[in-house]
Design a protein around this motif. Structure first.
Motif, PDB file in Angstrom:
ATOM      1  N   GLY A 367      54.283 -34.549 -72.386  1.00  0.00           N
ATOM      2  CA  GLY A 367      53.542 -33.460 -73.017  1.00  0.00           C
ATOM      3  C   GLY A 367      53.149 -32.384 -72.023  1.00  0.00           C
ATOM      4  N   THR A 368      52.795 -32.801 -70.811  1.00  0.00           N
ATOM      5  CA  THR A 368      52.442 -31.845 -69.757  1.00  0.00           C
ATOM      6  C   THR A 368      53.652 -31.001 -69.367  1.00  0.00           C
ATOM      7  OG1 THR A 368      50.743 -33.347 -68.896  1.00  0.00           O
ATOM      8  CG2 THR A 368      51.530 -31.617 -67.420  1.00  0.00           C
ATOM      9  N   VAL A 369      54.815 -31.645 -69.261  1.00  0.00           N
ATOM     10  CA  VAL A 369      56.045 -30.918 -68.925  1.00  0.00           C
ATOM     11  C   VAL A 369      56.385 -29.911 -70.025  1.00  0.00           C
ATOM     12  CG1 VAL A 369      58.542 -31.158 -68.591  1.00  0.00           C
ATOM     13  CG2 VAL A 369      56.979 -32.757 -67.480  1.00  0.00           C
ATOM     14  N   ALA A 370      56.167 -30.299 -71.289  1.00  0.00           N
ATOM     15  CA  ALA A 370      56.444 -29.382 -72.406  1.00  0.00           C
ATOM     16  C   ALA A 370      55.590 -28.113 -72.292  1.00  0.00           C
ATOM     17  CB  ALA A 370      56.181 -30.088 -73.733  1.00  0.00           C
ATOM     18  N   CYS A 371      54.318 -28.283 -71.914  1.00  0.00           N
ATOM     19  CA  CYS A 371      53.440 -27.117 -71.726  1.00  0.00           C
ATOM     20  C   CYS A 371      53.949 -26.226 -70.600  1.00  0.00           C
ATOM     21  CB  CYS A 371      52.014 -27.579 -71.398  1.00  0.00           C
ATOM     22  SG  CYS A 371      51.156 -28.357 -72.766  1.00  0.00           S
ATOM     23  N   GLN A 372      54.423 -26.843 -69.513  1.00  0.00           N
ATOM     24  CA  GLN A 372      54.936 -26.064 -68.388  1.00  0.00           C
ATOM     25  C   GLN A 372      56.204 -25.314 -68.769  1.00  0.00           C
ATOM     26  OE1 GLN A 372      52.565 -26.196 -66.000  1.00  0.00           O
ATOM     27  NE2 GLN A 372      51.759 -27.652 -67.480  1.00  0.00           N
ATOM     28  N   MET A 373      57.052 -25.936 -69.612  1.00  0.00           N
ATOM     29  CA  MET A 373      58.246 -25.239 -70.100  1.00  0.00           C
ATOM     30  C   MET A 373      57.870 -23.997 -70.895  1.00  0.00           C
ATOM     31  SD  MET A 373      60.916 -28.175 -71.371  1.00  0.00           S
ATOM     32  CE  MET A 373      61.893 -26.909 -72.180  1.00  0.00           C
ATOM     33  N   THR A 374      56.871 -24.145 -71.740  1.00  0.00           N
ATOM     34  CA  THR A 374      56.402 -23.008 -72.537  1.00  0.00           C
ATOM     35  C   THR A 374      55.890 -21.892 -71.638  1.00  0.00           C
ATOM     36  OG1 THR A 374      55.831 -24.423 -74.421  1.00  0.00           O
ATOM     37  CG2 THR A 374      54.710 -22.294 -74.273  1.00  0.00           C
ATOM     38  N   ALA A 375      55.141 -22.268 -70.610  1.00  0.00           N
ATOM     39  CA  ALA A 375      54.628 -21.270 -69.665  1.00  0.00           C
ATOM     40  C   ALA A 375      55.765 -20.607 -68.892  1.00  0.00           C
ATOM     41  CB  ALA A 375      53.639 -21.923 -68.705  1.00  0.00           C
ATOM     42  N   CYS A 376      56.787 -21.373 -68.537  1.00  0.00           N
ATOM     43  CA  CYS A 376      57.945 -20.815 -67.821  1.00  0.00           C
ATOM     44  C   CYS A 376      58.637 -19.738 -68.647  1.00  0.00           C
ATOM     45  CB  CYS A 376      58.941 -21.929 -67.491  1.00  0.00           C
ATOM     46  SG  CYS A 376      58.504 -22.945 -66.077  1.00  0.00           S
ATOM     47  N   ILE A 377      58.862 -20.043 -69.925  1.00  0.00           N
ATOM     48  CA  ILE A 377      59.527 -19.081 -70.797  1.00  0.00           C
ATOM     49  C   ILE A 377      58.673 -17.838 -70.981  1.00  0.00           C
ATOM     50  CG2 ILE A 377      60.361 -18.702 -73.154  1.00  0.00           C
ATOM     51  CD1 ILE A 377      61.221 -21.646 -73.174  1.00  0.00           C
ATOM     52  N   ALA A 378      57.361 -18.038 -71.125  1.00  0.00           N
ATOM     53  CA  ALA A 378      56.455 -16.898 -71.220  1.00  0.00           C
ATOM     54  C   ALA A 378      56.515 -16.074 -69.933  1.00  0.00           C
ATOM     55  CB  ALA A 378      55.025 -17.373 -71.478  1.00  0.00           C
ATOM     56  N   GLY A 379      56.608 -16.755 -68.788  1.00  0.00           N
ATOM     57  CA  GLY A 379      56.684 -16.060 -67.501  1.00  0.00           C
ATOM     58  C   GLY A 379      57.924 -15.212 -67.357  1.00  0.00           C
ATOM     59  N   ILE A 380      59.025 -15.656 -67.965  1.00  0.00           N
ATOM     60  CA  ILE A 380      60.279 -14.893 -67.913  1.00  0.00           C
ATOM     61  C   ILE A 380      60.160 -13.613 -68.747  1.00  0.00           C
ATOM     62  CG2 ILE A 380      62.710 -14.916 -68.617  1.00  0.00           C
ATOM     63  CD1 ILE A 380      62.715 -17.924 -68.006  1.00  0.00           C
ATOM     64  N   LEU A 381      59.459 -13.729 -69.856  1.00  0.00           N
ATOM     65  CA  LEU A 381      59.433 -12.624 -70.822  1.00  0.00           C
ATOM     66  C   LEU A 381      58.269 -11.663 -70.656  1.00  0.00           C
ATOM     67  CD1 LEU A 381      60.489 -14.594 -74.029  1.00  0.00           C
ATOM     68  CD2 LEU A 381      61.922 -13.180 -72.562  1.00  0.00           C
ATOM     69  N   ILE A 382      57.190 -12.113 -69.992  1.00  0.00           N
ATOM     70  CA  ILE A 382      56.016 -11.258 -69.815  1.00  0.00           C
ATOM     71  C   ILE A 382      56.173 -10.465 -68.527  1.00  0.00           C
ATOM     72  CG2 ILE A 382      53.528 -11.225 -69.413  1.00  0.00           C
ATOM     73  CD1 ILE A 382      53.315 -13.699 -71.160  1.00  0.00           C
ATOM     74  N   ASP A 383      56.121  -9.145 -68.615  1.00  0.00           N
ATOM     75  CA  ASP A 383      56.335  -8.301 -67.447  1.00  0.00           C
ATOM     76  C   ASP A 383      55.084  -8.169 -66.588  1.00  0.00           C
ATOM     77  OD1 ASP A 383      58.956  -7.738 -68.272  1.00  0.00           O
ATOM     78  OD2 ASP A 383      58.236  -6.190 -69.645  1.00  0.00           O
ATOM     79  N   ALA A 384      53.918  -8.054 -67.204  1.00  0.00           N
ATOM     80  CA  ALA A 384      52.696  -7.872 -66.433  1.00  0.00           C
ATOM     81  C   ALA A 384      51.518  -8.413 -67.213  1.00  0.00           C
ATOM     82  CB  ALA A 384      52.487  -6.398 -66.127  1.00  0.00           C
TER      83      ALA A 384
END
Length: 384
Positions: A367-384
């Protein structure tokens, strides 16, 4: 599916407008809990909490926040969820989401149903929808159900975090995006090697969570049931934060004995720095982010979000880091929650207690890894 949800939410105008609208309206709707809080706790206390005039934490801790924001919102939201279940609204929404996941991810109906439920309710409430099926579920299905609970947070708790200043649309987006991620990671960690009884695609009937005769009784039942949730959260916070503070003190003392001025949280924070960097956090922010990740896993996400809020107020965290950590911390994956989930599921299916005990730590990590995956994808798409 994570990328599809993320693109819709973060990169399309209709998606951004929709989640901005949902986030804003959710914040406004949940703010009505303040009215009940004012009646019970008084105008002075409520105004102090909402305006940030909280006494020094060494004297009062988070007592004002807990009793004037956290508890009213939990009670209010619990009553609302009970009404929606009584009217059959949430059942329709959850069935629709679970059907999408069944046909796109080929997960069984019961684990898809529980994962979809976790978007709206917590790790102890979502399994209630599949309670009759738990005794006959495979170990992989049990693992997926538990992982879904650790990868998301309950709606009532989400509402409380919105009250702390966390961005509403990103909290909602995190729960939606982590839903398919939880199933994917769970199947990688614990693949299905048995024959499931619930993979035919046949629609299953969701059991009612209460036997209320009308929406007034449903609201009353929902509010009453929130008492145990509130008390459970409060006592676990007291116990774990107390033990952790004791451990922190002794660790710091032993570190000073060898001329090393460092706390345990700071040490674990250094270990999590590479993970923070992989999320897309700026290098000068990684130490702060690492400490937050460590705090979330070792204590709970509430303390991590509180620390995040304090760091934002102090100007130590940038807006981008604030948003990414909102995603990364949005889950119940911590040591204390293992006991909560194990206890709840063991009551629902006593005959599976030994299987659940063997799976709980693995599912917490998944479950912790799933949260980190979500954050990774958000990090790719969020510019600032």
């Amino acid at each position: 599916m994570q990328y599809v949800f993320a693109m819709l939410i973060l990169k399309t105008s209709p998606g951004q407008q929709l989640f901005d609208f949902v986030g804003d309206k959710t914040t406004i709707f949940l703010s009505y809990a303040r009215k009940g809080g004012v009646f019970v706790f008084g105008e002075v206390v409520m105004n102090g909490a909402y305006e940030g005039d909280v006494p020094d934490e060494h004297r009062w801790g988070y007592a004002i926040w807990c009793f004037s924001i956290f508890i009213p919102v939990l009670v209010y939201f619990s009553a609302l969820v009970s009404i929606l279940f009584h009217l059959g609204v949430l059942q329709v929404i959850i069935q629709g989401i679970s059907k999408i996941m069944f046909y796109t991810m080929q997960t069984s109906v019961v684990e898809s149903l529980s994962a979809a439920g976790n978007i709206f309710v917590g790790m102890t409430e979502a399994p209630l929808m599949i309670r009759p099926f738990i005794p006959n579920m495979t170990k992989s299905e049990l693992h997926a159900v538990m992982t879904g609970g650790f990868a998301t947070i309950a709606g009532g708790v989400m509402a409380a975090y919105i009250g702390m200043g966390m961005p509403a649309k990103h909290l909602i987006a995190a729960s939606v995006m982590s839903c398919p991620a939880a199933l994917a990671i769970s199947k990688l960690v614990y693949p299905e090697r048995e024959q499931s009884n619930y993979t035919s695609g046949k629609k299953i009937t969701m059991p009612k969570m209460e036997n209320s005769k009308n929406f007034i009784e449903a609201a009353t039942d929902g509010a009453s049931k929130s008492i145990s949730l509130c008390l459970n959260i409060v006592v676990i916070l007291i116990a774990f934060i107390s033990f952790y503070a004791c451990f922190q003190t002794w660790f710091h003392y032993l570190a000073l004995c060898v001329n090393w001025d460092i706390t345990f949280t700071e040490l674990i924070g250094y270990i999590f720095v590479p993970f923070a960097w992989m999320l897309g956090i700026e290098e000068d922010q990684c130490q702060h982010a690492g400490e937050l990740l460590a705090t979330k896993i070792l204590i709970n996400e509430y303390v991590a979000y509180s620390t995040l809020s304090a760091k934002v107020s102090a100007g130590l965290i940038t807006q981008r880091t604030h948003v990414l950590m909102t995603y990364a911390l949005c889950g119940f994956g911590n040591i204390g929650s293992m006991g909560i989930q194990l206890g709840a599921l063991s009551v629902m299916a006593p005959e599976r207690k030994s299987d659940l005990a063997k799976l709980v730590f693995s599912s917490m990590l998944a479950g912790t890894v799933a949260c980190q995956m979500t954050a990774c994808i958000a990090g790719i798409l969020i510019d600032a």
